[in-house]
Motif scaffolding. Structure first.
Motif, mmCIF file in Angstrom:
data_model
loop_
_atom_site.group_PDB
_atom_site.id
_atom_site.type_symbol
_atom_site.label_atom_id
_atom_site.label_comp_id
_atom_site.label_asym_id
_atom_site.label_seq_id
_atom_site.Cartn_x
_atom_site.Cartn_y
_atom_site.Cartn_z
ATOM 1 N N LEU B 415 17.473 15.140 -1.309
ATOM 2 C CA LEU B 415 18.935 15.117 -1.226
ATOM 3 C C LEU B 415 19.557 15.827 -2.424
ATOM 4 C CD1 LEU B 415 19.223 11.419 -0.119
ATOM 5 C CD2 LEU B 415 20.033 13.359 1.224
ATOM 6 N N GLY B 416 18.724 16.160 -3.384
ATOM 7 C CA GLY B 416 19.214 16.913 -4.534
ATOM 8 C C GLY B 416 19.781 16.046 -5.638
ATOM 9 N N SER B 417 19.645 14.721 -5.566
ATOM 10 C CA SER B 417 20.246 13.901 -6.614
ATOM 11 C C SER B 417 19.246 13.485 -7.698
ATOM 12 C CB SER B 417 20.921 12.673 -6.004
ATOM 13 O OG SER B 417 20.036 11.980 -5.165
ATOM 14 N N LYS B 418 17.974 13.869 -7.538
ATOM 15 C CA LYS B 418 16.995 13.615 -8.592
ATOM 16 C C LYS B 418 16.051 14.804 -8.688
ATOM 17 C CE LYS B 418 16.486 8.738 -9.447
ATOM 18 N NZ LYS B 418 17.264 7.919 -8.547
ATOM 19 N N THR B 419 15.550 15.048 -9.864
ATOM 20 C CA THR B 419 14.517 16.081 -9.976
ATOM 21 C C THR B 419 13.180 15.450 -9.605
ATOM 22 O OG1 THR B 419 13.909 15.581 -12.249
ATOM 23 C CG2 THR B 419 15.743 17.119 -11.934
ATOM 24 N N PRO B 420 12.198 16.261 -9.170
ATOM 25 C CA PRO B 420 10.888 15.712 -8.837
ATOM 26 C C PRO B 420 10.318 14.868 -9.975
ATOM 27 C CG PRO B 420 11.001 17.963 -8.086
ATOM 28 C CD PRO B 420 12.279 17.701 -8.844
ATOM 29 N N LYS B 421 10.479 15.338 -11.193
ATOM 30 C CA LYS B 421 9.937 14.620 -12.348
ATOM 31 C C LYS B 421 10.564 13.222 -12.473
ATOM 32 C CE LYS B 421 7.462 14.189 -16.042
ATOM 33 N NZ LYS B 421 6.118 13.716 -15.721
ATOM 34 N N GLN B 422 11.902 13.189 -12.408
ATOM 35 C CA GLN B 422 12.607 11.904 -12.500
ATOM 36 C C GLN B 422 12.144 10.937 -11.415
ATOM 37 O OE1 GLN B 422 16.603 13.242 -11.916
ATOM 38 N NE2 GLN B 422 17.249 12.735 -13.988
ATOM 39 N N ALA B 423 12.097 11.460 -10.188
ATOM 40 C CA ALA B 423 11.746 10.608 -9.051
ATOM 41 C C ALA B 423 10.359 10.005 -9.234
ATOM 42 C CB ALA B 423 11.808 11.408 -7.759
ATOM 43 N N LEU B 424 9.399 10.841 -9.629
ATOM 44 C CA LEU B 424 8.031 10.338 -9.781
ATOM 45 C C LEU B 424 7.939 9.344 -10.923
ATOM 46 C CD1 LEU B 424 5.966 13.586 -9.140
ATOM 47 C CD2 LEU B 424 6.219 11.621 -7.635
ATOM 48 N N GLU B 425 8.634 9.628 -12.015
ATOM 49 C CA GLU B 425 8.614 8.688 -13.148
ATOM 50 C C GLU B 425 9.174 7.340 -12.741
ATOM 51 O OE1 GLU B 425 10.726 10.545 -16.383
ATOM 52 O OE2 GLU B 425 8.981 11.740 -16.965
ATOM 53 N N GLU B 426 10.313 7.371 -12.039
ATOM 54 C CA GLU B 426 10.933 6.099 -11.641
ATOM 55 C C GLU B 426 10.064 5.343 -10.636
ATOM 56 O OE1 GLU B 426 15.456 7.812 -12.122
ATOM 57 O OE2 GLU B 426 14.975 6.549 -10.418
ATOM 58 N N ALA B 427 9.498 6.101 -9.678
ATOM 59 C CA ALA B 427 8.641 5.450 -8.683
ATOM 60 C C ALA B 427 7.427 4.828 -9.360
ATOM 61 C CB ALA B 427 8.208 6.442 -7.616
ATOM 62 N N GLN B 428 6.843 5.567 -10.301
ATOM 63 C CA GLN B 428 5.692 5.059 -11.042
ATOM 64 C C GLN B 428 6.037 3.734 -11.726
ATOM 65 O OE1 GLN B 428 2.554 6.565 -11.647
ATOM 66 N NE2 GLN B 428 1.847 5.105 -13.171
ATOM 67 N N ALA B 429 7.178 3.729 -12.427
ATOM 68 C CA ALA B 429 7.574 2.527 -13.160
ATOM 69 C C ALA B 429 7.821 1.361 -12.205
ATOM 70 C CB ALA B 429 8.829 2.808 -13.985
ATOM 71 N N ASP B 430 8.516 1.633 -11.090
ATOM 72 C CA ASP B 430 8.822 0.559 -10.139
ATOM 73 C C ASP B 430 7.552 -0.028 -9.534
ATOM 74 O OD1 ASP B 430 11.416 1.009 -10.667
ATOM 75 O OD2 ASP B 430 11.997 1.686 -8.660
ATOM 76 N N VAL B 431 6.637 0.869 -9.131
ATOM 77 C CA VAL B 431 5.420 0.376 -8.479
ATOM 78 C C VAL B 431 4.550 -0.363 -9.490
ATOM 79 C CG1 VAL B 431 3.338 1.022 -7.219
ATOM 80 C CG2 VAL B 431 5.492 2.136 -6.698
ATOM 81 N N GLU B 432 4.510 0.144 -10.732
ATOM 82 C CA GLU B 432 3.742 -0.561 -11.762
ATOM 83 C C GLU B 432 4.258 -1.983 -11.946
ATOM 84 O OE1 GLU B 432 3.681 1.705 -15.366
ATOM 85 O OE2 GLU B 432 2.034 2.977 -14.665
ATOM 86 N N SER B 433 5.578 -2.141 -11.991
ATOM 87 C CA SER B 433 6.092 -3.491 -12.228
ATOM 88 C C SER B 433 5.860 -4.368 -11.002
ATOM 89 C CB SER B 433 7.563 -3.466 -12.653
ATOM 90 O OG SER B 433 8.378 -3.114 -11.581
ATOM 91 N N LEU B 434 5.867 -3.738 -9.813
ATOM 92 C CA LEU B 434 5.567 -4.486 -8.589
ATOM 93 C C LEU B 434 4.132 -5.012 -8.603
ATOM 94 C CD1 LEU B 434 7.110 -5.049 -5.888
ATOM 95 C CD2 LEU B 434 5.930 -3.088 -4.935
ATOM 96 N N VAL B 435 3.204 -4.126 -8.973
ATOM 97 C CA VAL B 435 1.794 -4.510 -9.025
ATOM 98 C C VAL B 435 1.599 -5.590 -10.085
ATOM 99 C CG1 VAL B 435 -0.526 -3.724 -9.608
ATOM 100 C CG2 VAL B 435 0.925 -2.313 -8.162
#
Lengths: 304, 441
Positions: B415-435
């Motif tokens: 959608l153009g509201s995040k860069t690939p780097k930002q998105a992956l970093e945030e997803a990584q952090a979210d999934v890590e805290s979920l695990v």
């Protein structure tokens, strides 16, 4: 004499209880029972099949402090309620005011506007998904005739919730019927008196019609507020792969709760979520009831 | 005097009314293990195969099984896709589950952990059938080394390409692209532009499959590994995401959305009339070509690899046959599952439905079946060979719904509201805290 009367009254009371008994038993077994069970299970790690250990307030604590999706879903739901309830209420009043006019063929119009309320469920959502399709849908086609470059509706996170609200506005027919019935019940003499005093149509509407239908407005606001918080199907059917996408913009509270309960099998967690929603809706309804005497006008008015 | 009886009578009446609704029935005692009048054990088998194509096939298999022996009688219950597993869950909780059920292969371990499915290791110890199935499928059914379901069918993702279009663009129709670079190069050659509109699009990677399949293709492993390590914010994923984003920038949202709508309409898939050069889909896509575009000259290939030597990894899903926890006749259920996943029944299913089956022997003999046309044989045998490069994505028990935290972030990239780097970093952090949250005691 007095004795037989009270005996008869007692007997009648008893008959009353007997008649409502199926309901009471049903309520205890199928509503109150599960309700209390879910309250209890919300303090456990219940997973439906194999575990149910007491974990204290861990579920609640996790929801408030660690779960970002909980807040996203709550925000999405509040957004939806905040816009859909006033808009559908105003829309229904407006529509019924129009359909309350005495013009030829009014019955045909009433039927036409009521029709969407008869249709319901997944079929309607699929229909709207086609109408809202950005490339081939009819809505953007018609907007295009007026030189408007329509939005991406269900694919643009900024437009997904407005899309659903538009869809809800299309089906205000149900509430319209209530308003229409109540408007028809407003005494003609009030309008005649106002006309003699020189009040125009608008003043008549705001000073006679609106106050006279406030009980129905109140009813509609309370029920659609509760209904609004329960939104689930629309998001489940209309969002990409039923997950609440794009970008979590359609992740409503109940959809997230469903995911927790039936995809992650965190039933205890989901039950904690349902109790939080229950408390929110309960508080809002109490506020509504407290505010009601200030603006709801009952005819025969002894201020109740 | 009379009225004294009224209240108890009413109580009695209403409780009779309630029991009449079977509200208080409890199952799971041995009396409920159903036997019919001939003394056969009756099994209730739940599937979601109710379509006019699949239903007769599964019912034929059931009839064959019933006639093949005289101890077990299987009855088929069809439940809609949207209901079957929630109903099963309720039935397990109520203690009266079906005897065999078809369920999602990728969540088998989770159901094992949650004690929804029965541990089959006891049966397998006596009679090990594990080597009849593709190892990747078999492994997906394991939780802590024990199997909780027997693989039934699967699918993989393959590249369909239009041979005539290849020839027209000066490409060799027998040489489909093998790397991502070639894919881009070929797609550019296949593009036919007329002003601002495309008459033909060479390829767009996010039709038919999603970003995660490309990441799997690039990585050769899942986002969360066996040690609960989260591998989302990696160099390879970043490169993949940027590559995908590049395709989106190339064609633009308007073109992509209008093609997407045609693809979703099935009959109108632009691959059928040659306005899409290459398309990734499951092998069953062939049946649509057969039905809607019979004279299309097409080929199938493995997914291209990120760079030479990286591997042509593809993604597959599928279903298992399992015994819900608390089923009353597990031995009989297992007998039936063995038949269902055995070579004979599997081959029949494969040939009739053009579906990849889990049984290796059945899949290989189906590929030789003379019931397929030449094109059919080509697609089917390619898909069978490709199973060795096909990975599944079993949901990690530590975070079953972690994709729910990843998808929205990736959505925002496109959608153009995040860069690939930002998105992956945030997803990584979210999934890590979920695990972390789910594995904490």
């Amino acid at each position: 004499m007095a004795k037989t009367k009270s005996a008869m009254r007692r007997k009648e009371t008893m008959y009353g209880y007997i008649f409502v008994m199926p309901w009471i038993v049903g309520f205890l077994a199928f509503t109150a029972g599960p309700l209390l069970f879910s309250l209890f299970a919300s303090f456990t790690n219940y997973n439906i099949t194999s575990q149910m250990d007491f974990v204290g307030a861990e579920n609640y604590q996790g929801l408030f402090t660690e779960d970002g999706l909980f807040w996203t879903s709550l925000w999405n739901t509040l957004y939806y309620v905040l816009f859909s309830v006033p808009l559908t209420t105003i829309g229904a009043i407006f529509l019924s005011a129009l359909l309350n006019q005495d013009v030829p063929g009014i019955r045909v119009f009433r039927t036409l506007y009521y029709l969407p309320a008869v249709l319901s469920g997944v079929g309607v959502y699929l229909l709207w998904m086609q109408l809202l399709d950005p490339g081939t849908g009819m809505i953007n086609l018609i907007l295009g005739w007026f030189g408007i470059d329509g939005p991406n509706w269900l694919f643009d996170p900024a437009w997904t919730k407005p899309s659903l609200i538009f869809m809800k506005l299309w089906s205000v027919g149900g509430a319209m019927l209530l308003y229409l019935a109540s408007m028809q019940g407003v005494s003609k003499t009030l309008y005649e008196a106002a006309e003699i005093d020189g009040a125009n149509t608008f003043r008549q509407f705001f000073h006679i019609t609106l106050p006279m239908i406030t009980p129905v407005i109140f009813f509609d606001v309370v029920t659609s507020l509760i209904g609004g918080f329960q939104i689930f199907q629309e998001a489940y059917v209309m969002s990409s792969n039923g997950e609440g996408g794009p970008a979590n913009s359609l992740l409503f509270y109940n959809l997230y709760m469903w995911r927790q309960a039936f995809e992650n099998f965190n039933m205890g967690y989901a039950m904690a979520m349902s109790w939080i929603l229950f408390i929110i809706v309960f508080i809002l309804t109490m506020i509504n009831l407290k505010l009601a005497p200030r603006w709801v006008h009952y005819e025969g008015g002894d201020n109740r | 005097m009379k009225k004294l009886y009224t209240i108890p009578a009413a109580f009695l009446a209403s409780s009779l009314f309630l029991t009449g609704c079977a509200g208080f029935q409890t199952g799971n005692n041995n009396d409920s293990s159903a036997e019919n009048e001939e003394g056969k054990v009756v099994l209730d088998f739940w599937t979601f195969w109710g379509s006019e194509i699949r239903r007769p096939v599964i019912e034929k298999i059931i009839t064959d099984f019933n006639e093949s022996q005289d101890e077990i009688e299987v009855q088929h219950t069809y439940l809609p896709w949207g209901d079957i597993w929630t109903k099963e869950l309720a039935a397990i909780a109520a203690g009266d589950p079906p005897d065999v059920v078809i369920n999602d292969i990728n969540a088998t371990a989770l159901r094992g952990e949650q004690n929804q499915a029965m541990n089959l290791s006891e049966f397998l110890a006596e009679d090990d059938i594990s080597d009849q199935f593709y190892p990747e499928l078999w492994d997906a059914t394991l939780y802590e080394g024990d199997s909780y379901g027997i693989p039934f069918n699967t699918d993989t993702r393959v590249l369909f390409y239009n041979k005539d279009a290849f020839e027209e663009a000066g490409l060799d129709p027998e040489q489909p692209p093998t790397t991502w670079d070639e894919l881009e190069e070929y797609a550019a050659k296949l593009d036919v532009k007329n002003g601002d509109d495309y008459e033909r699009i060479g390829f767009y990677p996010l039709w038919g499959i999603n970003y995660d399949v490309w990441m799997l293709n690039a990585n050769g492993h899942n986002f969360i590994n066996e040690d609960n390590e989260v591998l989302i914010d990696t160099e390879t994923n970043l490169e993949t995401l940027e590559w995908l984003k590049g395709w989106q920038d190339k064609y633009g949202d308007d073109v992509i959305n209008s093609y997407k709508a045609q693809i979703d309409s099935q009959q109108g898939n632009p691959f059928f009339n040659g306005s899409l050069g290459m398309y990734v889909s499951a092998p069953t896509f062939y049946t649509q070509i057969r039905d809607y575009a019979d004279d299309l000259n097409f080929g199938v290939a493995k997914l291209p690899e990120m760079e030479p030597g990286n591997g042509h990894t593809s993604w597959g899903g599928g279903f298992v046959a399992e015994i819900p926890a608390g089923a009353s006749n597990p031995e009989a259920s297992y007998e039936f599952i063995k038949y269902l996943t055995g070579a004979e029944a599997q081959e029949y299913w494969a040939v009739q439905n053009f579906d990849n089956v889990a049984n290796i022997e059945a899949a290989e003999s189906a590929a030789q079946s003379d019931e397929f046309t030449e094109d059919g044989t080509m697609v089917y045998s390619m898909a069978t060979e490709y199973m060795s490069d096909t990975l599944l994505t079993p949901v990690p028990v530590s975070a079953p719904d972690f994709m729910g935290s990843v998808n929205p972030k990736i959505d925002e990239v496109f959608l153009g509201s995040k860069t690939p780097k930002q998105a992956l970093e945030e997803a990584q952090a979210d999934v890590e805290s979920l695990v972390e949250k789910n594995t904490r005691e």
